[in-house]
Design an enzyme around this catalytic site. Sequence first.
Site, PDB file in Angstrom:
ATOM      1  N   VAL A  81       0.877  -1.178   0.000  1.00 27.76           N
ATOM      2  CA  VAL A  81       0.000   0.000   0.000  1.00 27.76           C
ATOM      3  C   VAL A  81       0.910   1.222   0.000  1.00 27.76           C
ATOM      4  CG1 VAL A  81      -1.758   1.295   1.264  1.00 27.76           C
ATOM      5  CG2 VAL A  81      -1.806  -1.225   1.254  1.00 27.76           C
ATOM      6  N   VAL A  83       1.197   5.526  -1.500  1.00 25.79           N
ATOM      7  CA  VAL A  83       0.679   6.722  -2.168  1.00 25.79           C
ATOM      8  C   VAL A  83       1.869   7.655  -2.357  1.00 25.79           C
ATOM      9  CG1 VAL A  83      -0.857   8.726  -1.932  1.00 25.79           C
ATOM     10  CG2 VAL A  83      -1.602   6.483  -1.103  1.00 25.79           C
ATOM     11  N   GLY A  91      -6.074  10.820   2.907  1.00 26.11           N
ATOM     12  CA  GLY A  91      -7.004   9.709   3.043  1.00 26.11           C
ATOM     13  C   GLY A  91      -6.991   8.727   1.892  1.00 26.11           C
ATOM     14  N   GLY A  93      -4.661   6.485   1.022  1.00 20.92           N
ATOM     15  CA  GLY A  93      -4.235   5.155   1.474  1.00 20.92           C
ATOM     16  C   GLY A  93      -5.371   4.402   2.137  1.00 20.92           C
ATOM     17  N   TYR A 124      -3.111   1.488  10.295  1.00 23.83           N
ATOM     18  CA  TYR A 124      -3.839   0.234  10.112  1.00 23.83           C
ATOM     19  C   TYR A 124      -4.828  -0.039  11.235  1.00 23.83           C
ATOM     20  CZ  TYR A 124      -0.995  -0.736   6.057  1.00 23.83           C
ATOM     21  OH  TYR A 124      -0.417  -0.665   4.818  1.00 23.83           O
TER      22      TYR A 124
END
Length: 141
Positions: A81, A83, A91, A93, A124
């Site tokens: 993941v 960006v 926001g 991600g 997370y």
Amino acid sequence: MRTEKLNGLEIKLVRTVPVDQFQALYQDAGWWQDDYKITDTFLRRIPEKSALFAGAFLEKKLIGMGRALSDLCSDAYIQDVVVLSAYQKRGIGSLIVNFLIEELKKRGVDWIGLIGEPGTRVFYENLGFRQMKNYIPFKLE
């Protein structure tokens, strides 16, 4: 394929991405250095061979991604993941991870895990992930 659009940002499942933009994501994250030679063939295989590959596109430019490795029946691991740093803290991600979770659940996957990099715990946890007690991640060396 399902897509999610928000203020010009489009998140969608893809099997191909522009190789130069894909490599730029990994380099921007510090995962691959400029002198680390990766072939275009290798880069093309990552989205093709991932169970799910979600790209975040802004005006057709790949600015973020995430992927899931899975049997698409019971278990899945979310990884990579990322960006681009110029678009972080917006926001994106979270949108990518939630998009992948929704797509995995639609396919019946009921166990979704990941290994986060140092400093990503709060990110997370805010998405519903919890540290697995009594488990140790391993890597073959």
